[in-house]
Design an enzyme around this catalytic site. Structure first.
Site, PDB file in Angstrom:
ATOM      1  N   ILE A   1       7.775   2.447  -2.076  1.00 17.27           N
ATOM      2  CA  ILE A   1       6.423   2.060  -2.470  1.00 17.27           C
ATOM      3  C   ILE A   1       6.068   2.687  -3.820  1.00 17.27           C
ATOM      4  CG2 ILE A   1       3.954   2.257  -1.937  1.00 17.27           C
ATOM      5  CD1 ILE A   1       5.408   0.258  -0.196  1.00 17.27           C
TER       6      ILE A   1
ATOM      7  N   SER B   1       0.823  -1.211   0.000  1.00 23.34           N
ATOM      8  CA  SER B   1       0.000   0.000   0.000  1.00 23.34           C
ATOM      9  C   SER B   1       0.853   1.255   0.000  1.00 23.34           C
ATOM     10  CB  SER B   1      -0.903   0.006   1.238  1.00 23.34           C
ATOM     11  OG  SER B   1      -1.529   1.261   1.399  1.00 23.34           O
ATOM     12  N   LYS B   2       0.357   2.280  -0.686  1.00 27.70           N
ATOM     13  CA  LYS B   2       1.044   3.570  -0.707  1.00 27.70           C
ATOM     14  C   LYS B   2       1.028   4.235   0.672  1.00 27.70           C
ATOM     15  CE  LYS B   2      -3.131   5.931  -2.405  1.00 27.70           C
ATOM     16  NZ  LYS B   2      -3.708   6.692  -3.533  1.00 27.70           N
ATOM     17  N   ARG B   3       0.230   3.699   1.580  1.00 27.95           N
ATOM     18  CA  ARG B   3       0.165   4.278   2.930  1.00 27.95           C
ATOM     19  C   ARG B   3       1.343   3.843   3.803  1.00 27.95           C
ATOM     20  NH1 ARG B   3      -4.967   2.753   1.449  1.00 27.95           N
ATOM     21  NH2 ARG B   3      -6.509   4.428   1.314  1.00 27.95           N
ATOM     22  N   GLU B   4       2.154   2.884   3.310  1.00 24.46           N
ATOM     23  CA  GLU B   4       3.259   2.377   4.122  1.00 24.46           C
ATOM     24  C   GLU B   4       4.289   3.457   4.448  1.00 24.46           C
ATOM     25  OE1 GLU B   4       5.118  -1.416   3.244  1.00 24.46           O
ATOM     26  OE2 GLU B   4       3.360  -2.029   2.095  1.00 24.46           O
TER      27      GLU B   4
END
Length: 551
Positions: A318, A255-258
């Site tokens: 990411i 996920s780009k939220r990492e």
């Protein structure tokens, strides 16, 4: 529907291009190129609240870096423009009005509080919320009255409820959604912009898209989009293929939220951090920083990068630009991404782009989840660096030096080519830069690694051997790799020690660490005068710190 294969990639500019989005773009591009068709780039920017100012440009820059060129879209132009959805509002309004006129859509005036109450009621009854369709659809006069009263005015699509919806998916076969399972959903928001589910259907029709390859998370959008396609009289929908999920090697969906999550966690764990100073570094207000740290909102990615750089916090790669900055080749990324949820039908792994195009077959997309194995990616990169033609690798290296603002930018092609050759076997471009950047730093800017100093200079006869090396170098009239090697090996024999006992102290003196270019070349490239200067400087600094107890 066109007989020619037409695919598209339609990112939302709400963040940078992450590896999942890049894989989607790549598969659609490979399919178009394999079939001799057309690949369209479309920017889905109708979510005005979530769009970020740098994202659209970065997405396009990343696609170009990967070599994914588009036949139609921003910058390229084409007969189906404009290619930013925010500039296509008049087109969408026409089709919204068509559905309203045909009683296939209707106005709604619910406030956020009223919708929340409906959700809570559905949850209490352990049901999914299906919006209660009114018996009599409001007309334009009702909508205008609601606007005058300050109520939000939206438009919902009246999803046919009598028959099941069958989605035919290339990867998953036929998927049936029961009658009534898909409730009426919003197609026009209160700000006047269409929702994703509506705009993409209109655009896919007008741009004659024949195949849509996208992530598994979009599968639940498909029955509603397919219903819209039919309600608008567009005929047969495109061929859908929903890709498997990519799992991070750290666990969970990639996920780009990492990246922001890792930064947030690191900041929370830090002691005595000056949050006001941190906000100033990132050009944020203190309130904006607090909102980010509380997990309520994430700032634009350059802000995340700036904070991480200031705090010296390493973040996981990411986004595609992260891998660029970590020294991966675009050929590596394309090769690696292509094998996430697809295979060529044989045991090949390291593949060039023309091989991928030739082998690509949409029927070989897999249902099973794929693992984003970073060690495997690193191995791929090592192979692609070995395979790259000299001029192409030099070009990639120069682009890399620019993006990280390396002091090596000033070097000419001849020197950079020599450095690349000396770093044969490097796993990333970053390794090449790290091994050689000491050549381009001012002598007084060398930073000494404490562990290297303790292990190499302060242990045994490290400083003593360094002083002997200094005297031998000062007496040499010719400085070549061979004469330097002869001198160091001769000194090691005299001292009856291994070469490392005289070479490693010299290496630490030159670059501050135990990792550099081959030591003979390092001295020759640095020049005699600068080598002697760094040795003298090192002896003075290390002896001073040792005396003061600083090391």
């Amino acid at each position: 529907m066109s007989d020619k294969v037409v695919t598209r990639f339609a990112p939302s500019p709400t963040g940078y291009l992450h590896v999942g989005g890049a894989r989607t773009a790549l598969f659609n591009w490979l399919l178009a190129r394999r079939a001799g068709g057309k690949f369209i780039l479309r920017i889905e920017d109708t979510d005005q609240k979530r769009n970020t100012p740098t994202a659209a440009k970065q997405v396009m820059d990343d696609l170009k870096w990967l070599g994914i060129n588009w036949d139609e879209g921003p910058e390229a132009g084409g007969p189906n423009g404009p290619y930013l959805q925010s500039q296509r509002k008049d087109i969408y309004d026409k089709y919204i009005q068509k559905l309203l006129d045909e009683k296939k859509a209707y106005y709604c005036f619910d406030t956020a509080e009223e919708l929340d109450a409906l959700r809570q009621k559905a949850e209490a009854q352990k049901k999914n919320l299906n919006y209660p369709r009114p018996e009599k659809f409001p007309d334009e006069a009702d909508a205008q009255k609601a606007r005058d009263e300050g109520r939000p005015v939206t438009v919902r699509f009246a999803v046919p409820q009598d028959d099941p919806i069958v989605v035919r998916d290339v990867v998953r076969g036929e998927i049936t959604f029961a009658a009534g399972e898909i409730g009426d959903f919003i197609i026009l928001k209160s700000d006047g912009f269409p929702t994703y589910n509506f705009a993409c259907v209109v655009d896919d029709y007008l741009m004659e898209i024949t195949h849509i390859i996208r992530g598994q998370e979009h599968l639940n959008n498909t029955p509603g989009q397919q219903s819209l396609w039919q309600a608008l009289g567009f005929g047969e929908p495109p061929n859908y293929a929903h890709m498997s999920v990519t799992i991070s090697d750290t666990g969970g969906k990639l996920s780009k939220r990492e990246r922001p999550a890792a930064l947030r966690k690191a900041v929370r764990e830090m002691q005595d951090i000056d949050l006001d100073k941190l906000a100033e570094v990132a050009s944020l207000s203190r309130e904006e920083l607090d909102v980010f740290l509380d997990g309520e909102r994430t700032p634009d990615m350059p802000v995340i990068d700036k904070l991480a750089e200031f705090l010296k916090v390493p973040l996981p790669e990411i986004n595609i630009v992260d891998f660029f900055k970590s020294g991966y080749l675009p050929e590596t990324m394309v090769n690696f991404l292509a094998l996430l949820g697809w295979n060529p039908g044989d045991d090949r792994e390291i593949m060039k782009i023309d091989e991928l195009i030739e082998a690509f077959d949409i029927s070989r997309l897999t249902k099973s989840n794929s693992l984003f194995d970073r060690q495997k990616l690193l191995a791929f990169n090592t192979e692609h660096i070995k395979m790259a033609p000299t001029e192409k690798l030099l070009g990639h290296f120069k682009d890399y030096l620019k993006v990280i603002d390396s002091p090596m930018i000033a070097a000419d092609d001849e020197l950079l080519s020599r450095i690349i050759k000396l770093c044969e076997g490097a796993r990333t471009l970053a390794q090449i830069e790290q091994k050689s950047r000491f050549l381009f730093l001012d002598d007084d800017k060398i930073e000494y690694d404490d562990k290297a100093v303790k292990k190499v200079l302060l242990k045994g006869n490290g400083l003593e051997n360094l002083a002997l090396v200094r005297d031998r170098l000062a007496a040499m009239s010719e400085l070549s790799e061979q004469t330097i090697e002869d001198m160091l090996r001769g000194l090691a024999e005299e001292k009856q020690v291994g070469l490392g006992k005289v070479a490693q102290p010299l290496r630490v003196a030159l670059c501050g660490t135990t990792v550099s270019l081959p030591i003979f070349d390092s001295v020759q490239l640095l020049t005699k005068d600068r080598t002697l200067t760094r040795i003298d400087q090192t002896i003075k600094i290390v002896e001073g710190k040792a005396t003061a107890g600083g090391i």
